[in-house]
Write a protein that holds these residues in place. Sequence first.
Motif, short mmCIF file in Angstrom:
data_model
loop_
_atom_site.label_atom_id
_atom_site.label_comp_id
_atom_site.label_asym_id
_atom_site.label_seq_id
_atom_site.Cartn_x
_atom_site.Cartn_y
_atom_site.Cartn_z
N VAL A 118 -22.60 -2.41 2.69
CA VAL A 118 -23.44 -3.61 2.52
C VAL A 118 -24.12 -3.95 3.84
CG1 VAL A 118 -23.37 -6.11 2.08
CG2 VAL A 118 -22.09 -4.57 0.59
N THR A 119 -23.36 -3.94 4.92
CA THR A 119 -23.93 -4.27 6.23
C THR A 119 -25.01 -3.26 6.60
OG1 THR A 119 -21.93 -5.36 6.99
CG2 THR A 119 -23.38 -4.50 8.70
N ARG A 120 -24.75 -2.01 6.34
CA ARG A 120 -25.69 -0.96 6.75
C ARG A 120 -27.03 -1.07 6.01
NH1 ARG A 120 -25.44 4.39 4.84
NH2 ARG A 120 -26.70 5.81 6.07
N THR A 137 -23.47 -9.60 8.40
CA THR A 137 -22.37 -9.20 9.26
C THR A 137 -21.23 -8.62 8.40
OG1 THR A 137 -21.17 -11.29 9.15
CG2 THR A 137 -22.89 -11.11 10.84
N LEU A 138 -20.36 -7.88 9.08
CA LEU A 138 -19.25 -7.25 8.35
C LEU A 138 -18.37 -8.28 7.66
CD1 LEU A 138 -17.78 -4.28 10.43
CD2 LEU A 138 -18.64 -4.26 8.07
N SER A 139 -18.12 -9.42 8.33
CA SER A 139 -17.24 -10.39 7.67
C SER A 139 -17.95 -11.03 6.49
CB SER A 139 -16.69 -11.43 8.65
OG SER A 139 -17.71 -12.28 9.04
N GLU A 140 -19.27 -11.27 6.60
CA GLU A 140 -20.00 -11.79 5.44
C GLU A 140 -19.97 -10.76 4.30
OE1 GLU A 140 -23.34 -14.48 7.85
OE2 GLU A 140 -23.79 -12.41 7.35
N ALA A 141 -20.15 -9.50 4.67
CA ALA A 141 -20.18 -8.44 3.66
C ALA A 141 -18.81 -8.33 2.97
CB ALA A 141 -20.55 -7.11 4.32
N PHE A 182 -27.29 -9.63 -2.11
CA PHE A 182 -25.85 -9.34 -2.23
C PHE A 182 -25.69 -8.01 -2.95
CE2 PHE A 182 -25.56 -13.83 -1.22
CZ PHE A 182 -24.47 -13.84 -0.36
N PRO A 183 -25.85 -6.91 -2.21
CA PRO A 183 -25.96 -5.59 -2.84
C PRO A 183 -24.73 -5.18 -3.66
CG PRO A 183 -26.52 -5.48 -0.50
CD PRO A 183 -25.99 -6.85 -0.75
N ALA A 184 -23.54 -5.58 -3.23
CA ALA A 184 -22.34 -5.18 -3.98
C ALA A 184 -22.01 -6.21 -5.05
CB ALA A 184 -21.15 -5.02 -3.03
N MET A 185 -22.10 -7.50 -4.71
CA MET A 185 -21.52 -8.55 -5.55
C MET A 185 -22.29 -8.84 -6.84
SD MET A 185 -20.74 -12.50 -4.52
CE MET A 185 -22.45 -12.99 -4.40
N VAL A 186 -23.63 -8.93 -6.77
CA VAL A 186 -24.35 -9.49 -7.92
C VAL A 186 -24.14 -8.71 -9.23
CG1 VAL A 186 -26.63 -10.02 -8.87
CG2 VAL A 186 -25.98 -10.91 -6.62
N PRO A 187 -24.24 -7.37 -9.25
CA PRO A 187 -23.97 -6.70 -10.53
C PRO A 187 -22.55 -6.97 -11.06
CG PRO A 187 -25.22 -5.26 -9.12
CD PRO A 187 -24.78 -6.43 -8.26
N LEU A 188 -21.61 -7.25 -10.14
CA LEU A 188 -20.24 -7.56 -10.57
C LEU A 188 -20.15 -8.92 -11.27
CD1 LEU A 188 -18.51 -6.11 -7.43
CD2 LEU A 188 -17.87 -5.44 -9.75
N TRP A 189 -21.17 -9.77 -11.11
CA TRP A 189 -21.19 -11.04 -11.85
C TRP A 189 -21.29 -10.77 -13.35
CZ3 TRP A 189 -25.51 -14.42 -9.10
CH2 TRP A 189 -25.03 -14.85 -7.86
N PHE A 190 -21.74 -9.55 -13.71
CA PHE A 190 -22.07 -9.28 -15.11
C PHE A 190 -21.26 -8.15 -15.75
CE2 PHE A 190 -25.90 -10.77 -12.79
CZ PHE A 190 -25.98 -12.04 -13.35
N PHE A 191 -21.31 -6.94 -15.12
CA PHE A 191 -20.81 -5.80 -15.90
C PHE A 191 -19.31 -5.85 -16.24
CE2 PHE A 191 -20.37 -3.53 -11.75
CZ PHE A 191 -19.09 -3.02 -11.88
N PRO A 192 -18.42 -6.41 -15.36
CA PRO A 192 -17.01 -6.43 -15.78
C PRO A 192 -16.81 -7.26 -17.05
CG PRO A 192 -17.21 -6.86 -13.42
CD PRO A 192 -18.59 -6.94 -14.00
N PHE A 193 -17.54 -8.39 -17.15
CA PHE A 193 -17.42 -9.25 -18.33
C PHE A 193 -18.02 -8.56 -19.56
CE2 PHE A 193 -17.48 -11.98 -14.59
CZ PHE A 193 -16.37 -12.77 -14.81
N ALA A 194 -19.18 -7.92 -19.35
CA ALA A 194 -19.86 -7.27 -20.48
C ALA A 194 -18.96 -6.20 -21.10
CB ALA A 194 -21.18 -6.66 -20.02
N VAL A 195 -18.40 -5.34 -20.26
CA VAL A 195 -17.61 -4.23 -20.83
C VAL A 195 -16.23 -4.71 -21.30
CG1 VAL A 195 -18.89 -2.47 -19.55
CG2 VAL A 195 -16.72 -3.30 -18.62
N PHE A 251 -27.23 1.62 -2.04
CA PHE A 251 -26.02 2.39 -1.67
C PHE A 251 -24.72 1.72 -2.09
CE2 PHE A 251 -28.99 4.55 1.20
CZ PHE A 251 -28.59 5.87 1.00
N SER A 252 -24.69 0.38 -2.09
CA SER A 252 -23.43 -0.30 -2.44
C SER A 252 -23.07 -0.01 -3.89
CB SER A 252 -23.56 -1.82 -2.24
OG SER A 252 -23.88 -2.09 -0.90
#
Length: 481
Positions: free
Chosen positions: A89-91, A96-100, A153-166, A182-183
């Motif tokens: 995410v940082t890359r 920052t790494l802690s935010e990521a 939020f490259p990693a987080m946003v799709p996780l708002w949806f797909f775990p619930f959907a499936v 990349f995330s």
Amino acid sequence: MTVERLKNYIGGKWVESDSTTTYPVTNPATGEVIGECPLSTTSELDAAVRSAGIAFQTWRRVPAQDRIQFLFRLKTLMDEHAEELAATVTRENGKTLSEALGSVQRGIQMIEVATGAPTLLMGQSLEDIAQGIDCETVRQPLGVFACVAPFNFPAMVPLWFFPFAVACGNTFVCKPSEQVPFSQKLIWELIHEAGFPPGVLNLVNGGREVVEGICEHPGIAGVSFVGSSPVAEKVYASAAATRKRVQALGGAKNFIIVMPDADMVHTASNVSESAFGCAGERCLAASVILAVGDAHDVVREGLVKEMEAIVIGDGSQPGVTMGPLINAAAKQRVVDFIELGVSEGAELVVDGRDAEVSENGFFLGPTLFDNVSPEMKIASQEIFGPVLCLQGVESLDEALAITKAQPLANANSIFTASGKAARQFRYEVDACMAGVNIGVAAPMAFFSFGGAKGSFFGDLKAHGREAFDFFTDRKVFISRW
Ligand code: NAD
């Protein structure tokens, strides 16, 4: 160094995109190109939707208790790879790494909540709705869902949806932001390792063409969009025109009211973190402070002190508290807003353009404007960068009236020691994510997330219990034997 070209993940396999057009993915801290994101075609989207459609026929019949076992495995894998994900995410995003890492953990919590599906999917029943007649509702999945994600939020946003959907028995197609693919690539590698059946979760890289294809595709039952308001509104209209369910989360201009009785040290540090964390590229970032009465001078002084302590640099380095903006165009857009603020007559207290920053990368220091007024563009338009506006007002009523006149209403907060003021704020504020003595009013996975007015298009918000409503239909059975 060779630049990696990303692949799509369709039907349980990584596949090369046929597209000849790509988006150059950069590391915002260095400006270096780190990848090529294919801008996939609608026929590639169609292949993913068809694969998801076939998988749905089997997946919906898998008991919820068995479906969530795949999510438990994914959660474990994500825990094991959390640091690698944060570094990714940082890359690609610059935070920052802690935010990521914080954002990755928030994402993992979505999976945890989605594993409550066997309970949260339960319906309702009542015997004898009339003599000898019983009634029950059951929740059923709808088919293929898709999400379109923003860059911030490259990693987080799709996780708002797909775990619930499936978890609800649907299958899924994800389109990450082409600026930060990349995330999700890493998350989909973990999805593969977790052993989800082919076609349940698909990844299609791309841009506008894929989004338009998602909105129009007859094989897709619903769309979750997160991004800027103009695109959110467009997606809402075009996906609804083909009878899809839509939840489209848009942009923000977040107001924070500071009352004279607030704890000013706590307020200044919270507001500064809210405005300048993630370089202001956060839909919950503080944008305008409305300081009531005597709060004005104190909060201004506190903010300047906080801003002086911000360490700008490559987010992967220890000690750095603010990374770069996503790209050169985003930086220029924020610089243009600073110039606009000056020309509109606001007082430039701290000028982010003066900060000493590396020439490589898209860095900008934090900016503070004072004596801002509601008719200024800097006080009403989303800047999406490290610029904070301050305005003195006479009363809570005046502050609330200013926020209510705004077209966007994502998140608002109040800082106060008064329960009465906090209650009035809660009661009257338009924004649906509201904080009391909290700078970033971010609902966690078990609550729902989404704004109001021009910040949200749809009915059901993201994650929390509402996700189980968005991703299912309710059937009512009325029986007499
Ligand atoms: P964006 O609207 O430019 O892009 C979002 C997605 O839409 C991307 O996947 C992109 O490929 C696609 N897209 C872009 N232009 C399009 C078009 N014309 N037609 C179809 N699709 C298009 O947003 P962004 O710059 O990636 O993200 C920043 C924005 O997202 C900010 O406005 C921010 O406030 C908002 N955001 C909102 C929330 C929320 O919860 N409300 C959360 C995060 C970000």
